[in-house]
Scaffold this motif. Structure first.
Motif, PDB file in Angstrom:
ATOM      1  N   ARG A  84       0.834  -1.209   0.000  1.00 58.74           N
ATOM      2  CA  ARG A  84       0.000   0.000   0.000  1.00 58.74           C
ATOM      3  C   ARG A  84       0.868   1.259   0.000  1.00 58.74           C
ATOM      4  O   ARG A  84       0.596   2.221  -0.721  1.00 58.74           O
ATOM      5  CB  ARG A  84      -0.897  -0.008   1.228  1.00 58.74           C
ATOM      6  N   ALA A  85       1.942   1.232   0.806  1.00 58.28           N
ATOM      7  CA  ALA A  85       2.843   2.383   0.849  1.00 58.28           C
ATOM      8  C   ALA A  85       3.524   2.591  -0.502  1.00 58.28           C
ATOM      9  O   ALA A  85       3.617   3.715  -1.020  1.00 58.28           O
ATOM     10  CB  ALA A  85       3.893   2.187   1.944  1.00 58.28           C
ATOM     11  N   HIS A  86       3.997   1.494  -1.086  1.00 58.65           N
ATOM     12  CA  HIS A  86       4.689   1.601  -2.375  1.00 58.65           C
ATOM     13  C   HIS A  86       3.759   2.093  -3.484  1.00 58.65           C
ATOM     14  O   HIS A  86       4.178   2.845  -4.376  1.00 58.65           O
ATOM     15  CB  HIS A  86       5.278   0.237  -2.750  1.00 58.65           C
ATOM     16  N   SER A  87       2.505   1.673  -3.422  1.00 60.67           N
ATOM     17  CA  SER A  87       1.562   2.118  -4.456  1.00 60.67           C
ATOM     18  C   SER A  87       1.304   3.620  -4.367  1.00 60.67           C
ATOM     19  O   SER A  87       0.904   4.259  -5.334  1.00 60.67           O
ATOM     20  CB  SER A  87       0.233   1.356  -4.325  1.00 60.67           C
ATOM     21  N   ALA A  88       1.561   4.179  -3.175  1.00 58.27           N
ATOM     22  CA  ALA A  88       1.389   5.626  -2.984  1.00 58.27           C
ATOM     23  C   ALA A  88       2.700   6.368  -3.238  1.00 58.27           C
ATOM     24  O   ALA A  88       2.780   7.586  -3.028  1.00 58.27           O
ATOM     25  CB  ALA A  88       0.894   5.909  -1.566  1.00 58.27           C
ATOM     26  N   GLY A  89       3.735   5.616  -3.658  1.00 63.38           N
ATOM     27  CA  GLY A  89       5.021   6.249  -3.940  1.00 63.38           C
ATOM     28  C   GLY A  89       5.845   6.530  -2.701  1.00 63.38           C
ATOM     29  O   GLY A  89       6.718   7.407  -2.717  1.00 63.38           O
ATOM     30  N   LYS A  90       5.592   5.777  -1.619  1.00 67.21           N
ATOM     31  CA  LYS A  90       6.305   6.001  -0.352  1.00 67.21           C
ATOM     32  C   LYS A  90       7.176   4.800   0.001  1.00 67.21           C
ATOM     33  O   LYS A  90       6.906   3.675  -0.415  1.00 67.21           O
ATOM     34  CB  LYS A  90       5.314   6.227   0.807  1.00 67.21           C
ATOM     35  N   ILE A  91       8.209   5.044   0.805  1.00 68.80           N
ATOM     36  CA  ILE A  91       8.984   3.916   1.313  1.00 68.80           C
ATOM     37  C   ILE A  91       8.235   3.349   2.516  1.00 68.80           C
ATOM     38  O   ILE A  91       7.387   4.031   3.116  1.00 68.80           O
ATOM     39  CB  ILE A  91      10.430   4.329   1.711  1.00 68.80           C
ATOM     40  N   TRP A  92       8.541   2.099   2.871  1.00 71.52           N
ATOM     41  CA  TRP A  92       7.876   1.452   3.988  1.00 71.52           C
ATOM     42  C   TRP A  92       8.916   0.939   4.978  1.00 71.52           C
ATOM     43  O   TRP A  92       9.865   0.234   4.608  1.00 71.52           O
ATOM     44  CB  TRP A  92       7.012   0.288   3.521  1.00 71.52           C
ATOM     45  N   MET A  93       8.755   1.300   6.258  1.00 70.22           N
ATOM     46  CA  MET A  93       9.623   0.804   7.329  1.00 70.22           C
ATOM     47  C   MET A  93       8.842  -0.241   8.121  1.00 70.22           C
ATOM     48  O   MET A  93       7.866   0.080   8.796  1.00 70.22           O
ATOM     49  CB  MET A  93      10.088   1.939   8.239  1.00 70.22           C
TER      50      MET A  93
END
Length: 581
Positions: free
Chosen positions: A372-381
């Motif tokens: 979900r984070a990647h689909s929003a263009g964000k990195i995920w921790m």
């Protein structure tokens, strides 16, 4: 910290500024973590206390595979180490609260009423003198150059209330022994739940000069040797002992290794600052070389329980950083309820994280969260945890021996997480620590190095040395303490069903026979090459295991703390040991 979540705060090491409560819920231990999907209210209040009598240091243990089929000797304190977890869809674990007060100079100097023998390693040395990792691990660690060449980063959540030492006293009479591990410590304030802690950092010898800075440097070296890239620093307050220790940690990191970074994590369950005050404080820390920045120079700020303030509040903070201090920020909010808040925070964020679950059955959401984070263009921790048991909150999560550790790492790897946060490095009030400790030695940290190597290099390390790890509790899950403790821990809603098992985790270069002893019962099983987990019934007495091949013993491990039927204090943490150290 958080993966599944417990977010409670801890007390500042200084002993005692409140720290996390659900991560702060209102401070509890350090993380109060909202469970991932369906997150619920945060659990606030952390700490657990325990009693340690005759002590011997436990050796470290490493855990292995993700599959399970299915303790060593040494006088051990009869205490319980709780775990709290909040799996996805379950009641979120929150951080434990930091100690409410910081020990005063008078309290620190107070003589111990009943000296305890200093913890030692099996060989009799201080517990802080580990075998080199090259000989202790079942695999050869990749070079520092290889690990640092990876775009994937691993941080360990640092909780300032619990440094290696609080008063630079010998371990038999230091503040941990007198006041945190004994039910009657700190004038009896923790007696209701059996003491504030159930475990403690491996003891260190008193030092001359600036001993606090020296001890922080030692923690940085330990984390670096395990392959960790840096600490995520839980900022509990902007003044006082916890603030001072935060500054010292950044100085210690820079002096040990310029490549070891400290990510700033304002704890919004504990801080009561306005946007301007927080920005000004972060700017002071940002001036230190160890403050974590991206390659483009942006300062990384990852607030714990970011949803405690709305997006407008955070915009004011970010604007102040940019306009007044000329600092661009890569904002990576950590939520206790990621699903409900990521959308509104997306426009101001570089990435996302959450506190996670502390139960091995609550890790399923990690992969979808990363997607979900990647689909929003964000990195995920991704949060990775060991266990969670909070005596002072009366709650724990069932970690299933090392199942939570192995499962949370598996989801971080399979889900394509960009960064990992170990939740936590040293929150002893939650029992969630990866750092070397009295009861677990280096076991959990060694195991993490195995998965960390896979996460950062993309390849599973080759097993080159037979190594066996054992883990179990020192009492049965449903045991009722016979002492003065009247607040007992109950399973967190939604956690896995409590179990009474001894886990034999083997890393083998070739198939071998594992001969085990649990209490008075001896048994054996065949284990394949590589990683394998075997579960045995928990029995009173001590447990041990050894691997044999062609008539030769290749590895042997013993849990030094015996399992007892009758206990004075409830301790639901899993103890671990490794044949490697």
């Amino acid at each position: 910290m958080k993966a599944e979540s417990s977010g409670s705060r801890r007390k500042p090491d200084g002993r005692a500024e409140g720290h996390r409560s659900g991560h702060r819920a209102q401070p509890a231990s350090h993380r109060q973590h909202g469970s991932r999907r369906g997150r619920r209210t945060l659990v606030v209040s952390l700490a657990s206390a325990f009693l340690i009598l005759g002590i011997s240091a436990a050796t470290g243990i490493a855990w292995d595979p993700f599959s399970v089929s299915g303790g060593s000797k040494a006088q051990a304190p009869q205490i319980g180490q709780p775990w709290s977890v909040t799996p996805s869809g379950r009641t979120p674990a929150t951080r434990s609260e930091p100690p409410t007060t910081i020990p005063s100079a008078t309290a620190l100097a107070r003589p111990t009423p009943a000296p305890v023998e200093p913890p030692t390693t099996p060989g009799g040395g201080m517990a802080t003198d580990p075998k080199p990792a090259s000989a202790a691990l079942p695999f050869d660690m990749p070079s520092a150059k290889t690990l640092r060449g990876s775009r994937r980063l691993v941080f360990a959540h640092y909780f300032t209330p619990y440094p290696l030492s609080l008063d630079n006293e010998p371990s038999e009479r230091d503040y941990y022994t007198r006041n945190y591990l004994q039910p009657g410590g700190e004038s009896g304030k923790h007696e209701r739940y059996g003491g504030l802690l159930r475990d403690r950092p491996l003891p260190v010898a008193p030092k001359s000069g600036d001993w606090e800075l020296a001890n922080l440097r030692e923690e940085v070296r330990t984390a670096r040797a395990a392959g960790i890239d840096g600490f995520s620093l839980d900022l509990l307050s902007l003044t006082g002992k916890n603030w001072e220790r935060s500054n010292e940690l950044l100085d210690a990191a820079a002096s040990v290794d310029p490549a070891f970074k400290v990510m700033l994590m304002p704890d919004m369950t504990s801080l009561r600052a306005d946007p301007v005050a927080l920005a000004d404080a972060l700017a002071r820390l940002a001036a230190k070389p160890a403050a974590h920045r991206l390659s483009d120079g942006r300062l990384v700020v990852s607030p714990f329980k970011a949803e405690a303030q709305d997006v407008g509040w955070w915009k004011q903070m970010l604007d102040r950083m940019r306009q007044q201090h000329r600092i661009e920020v890569a904002f990576v909010p950590l939520f206790l309820d990621y699903g409900s808040h990521s959308g509104e925070f997306s426009p101001i964020s570089y990435g996302f994280s959450d506190w996670g679950s502390r139960s091995y059955t609550g890790q399923e959401g990690g992969t979808s969260d990363a997607r979900r984070a990647h689909s929003a263009g964000k990195i995920w921790m991704q949060p990775v945890s060991v266990q969670d048991a909070r005596p002072n909150q009366g709650i724990y999560d069932e970690a299933g021996n090392t199942s939570t550790l192995r499962s949370s790492w598996k989801h971080a790897i399979d889900g394509g997480a960009d960064w990992v946060q170990l939740t936590t490095w040293n929150d002893y009030s939650e029992g969630s620590h990866f750092a070397p400790s009295l009861h677990n030695g280096y076991a959990y940290l060694d195991l993490t190095s195995y998965y960390l190597s896979r996460f950062k290099t993309g390849k599973w390390p080759k097993v080159v040395r037979d190594t066996v790890y054992l883990s179990s509790r020192t009492q049965f899950a449903h045991a009722t303490p016979v002492g003065a403790q009247d607040l007992v821990m109950r399973p967190r809603e939604g956690t896995a069903t409590p179990r009474d098992k001894v886990e034999v985790l083997s890393f083998l270069t070739a198939p071998a026979t594992l001969r085990t002893t649990t209490g008075q019962v001896k048994s054996s099983h065949r284990a394949p090459a590589g990683l394998h987990a075997e579960l045995l019934p928990l029995r009173t007495g001590t447990s041990s295991a050894q691997s044999e091949r062609q008539g030769r013993v290749t590895a042997r491990v013993e849990l030094r703390y015996p399992v007892r039927d009758s206990v004075k204090v409830q301790d639901l943490q899993y103890y671990a040991a490794t044949s490697g150290r």
